[in-house]
Design an enzyme around this catalytic site. Sequence first.
Site, PDB file in Angstrom:
ATOM      1  CD  GLN A 266      -3.092  -0.405  -0.131  1.00  0.00           C
ATOM      2  OE1 GLN A 266      -3.109   0.770  -0.474  1.00  0.00           O
ATOM      3  NE2 GLN A 266      -3.857  -1.306  -0.705  1.00  0.00           N
ATOM      4  CB  SER A 267       4.022   2.038  -1.738  1.00  0.00           C
ATOM      5  OG  SER A 267       4.746   3.197  -2.107  1.00  0.00           O
TER       6      SER A 267
END
Length: 343
Positions: free
Chosen positions: A73-74
Amino acid sequence: MPTVVPRIPLVHGPTPIIRMAALDALVGCRVHVKRDDMTGGAEAGNKLRKLEYFLADAQGNAATTLVTCGALQSNHARATALVAARFGLRSLLLLRCADGPTDPWADADDLPAVGNVALARLVGARIRRISASDYRQRTALLLEASQEIDRDGGRGYVIPEGGSNGLGSLGYVRAAEEIAWQVRHGAVDAKRFAEVVVACGSGGTVAGLALGAARTDVYQRVRAALVCDDARYFETVVRRIVLESRAWDDTLGDVVAPVLYDESARGPRYGEMDPGQKDFLVDVARNTGLILDPVYTGKALYALRLARERRDLGPKDDVLFLHTGGLPGFLATAGDLPLGGVR
Ligand SMILES: *Cc1c(COP(=O)(O)O)cnc(C)c1O
């Protein structure tokens, strides 16, 4: 002639600096929130300031594809994908996954479209998953992926994890100048800040703020609230980034503001909060409407509250909390928070 490092404006700035009495009460000192979660629309967050420089460098190198990496989930990978789409470039994201098949060369079209991944897939980013152990070789994997693009007739441009190198950090030298400008022009109810508090995940934001502080003298030190690794690791990383930044811009002096590497709010591990941190995040939201995320900003503001509890700071101290964004990642993981108890 002073160096001018090319930059393509992406940030809607200056981002506001706001105050809320209820937030002061929850934290215990005078908190000024610099809204870098509002640097833009869906692409917003601290990574956009770094991308202004990467995009210019990529265009200067006639790149066709931005290549970067990060956690599943960068926020950085999502911002990179959105900026690439806007400027007619492609993007290739290497995302760290805990489980599932992790062939680093197979495109992952089956990742759940939630949070940052949803936005990245929406704009057509190519995504590959890499295992946590392969992720240690991320620098080599990024280079290989970029060379593969070159072989196929394109031109890859590698942006390191978090956009944290000497070029990206220039975005936060500029942010320090923006803050100084806001103070000078009376947009802030303070003359100077005791410290700026920010979450530290890959070090680039802290490095830029430390360099920029020496230039502007608007805050005395930087509190780097670590969300992973430890103080010794980030001392080395930030020192390296600072040297790289000076190589890009020789007008940056030798002085850097002191950085306090604060491990107090790391929580159980990257991306996970302890119960006290979760309660605090919910309290802040319910009393102020300010949305923090569990990976970065929630821990950073919590670190400030802990510092006040330890009396590292006084109740009248003016502190600048840099809100770095993170909303899309939060939306993918909010189920984990104690959201009951409302009446
Ligand atoms: C990446 C990120 C950070 C950390 O910044 P670094 O420059 O990587 O240390 C903080 N907050 C949010 C929301 C981020 O996405």
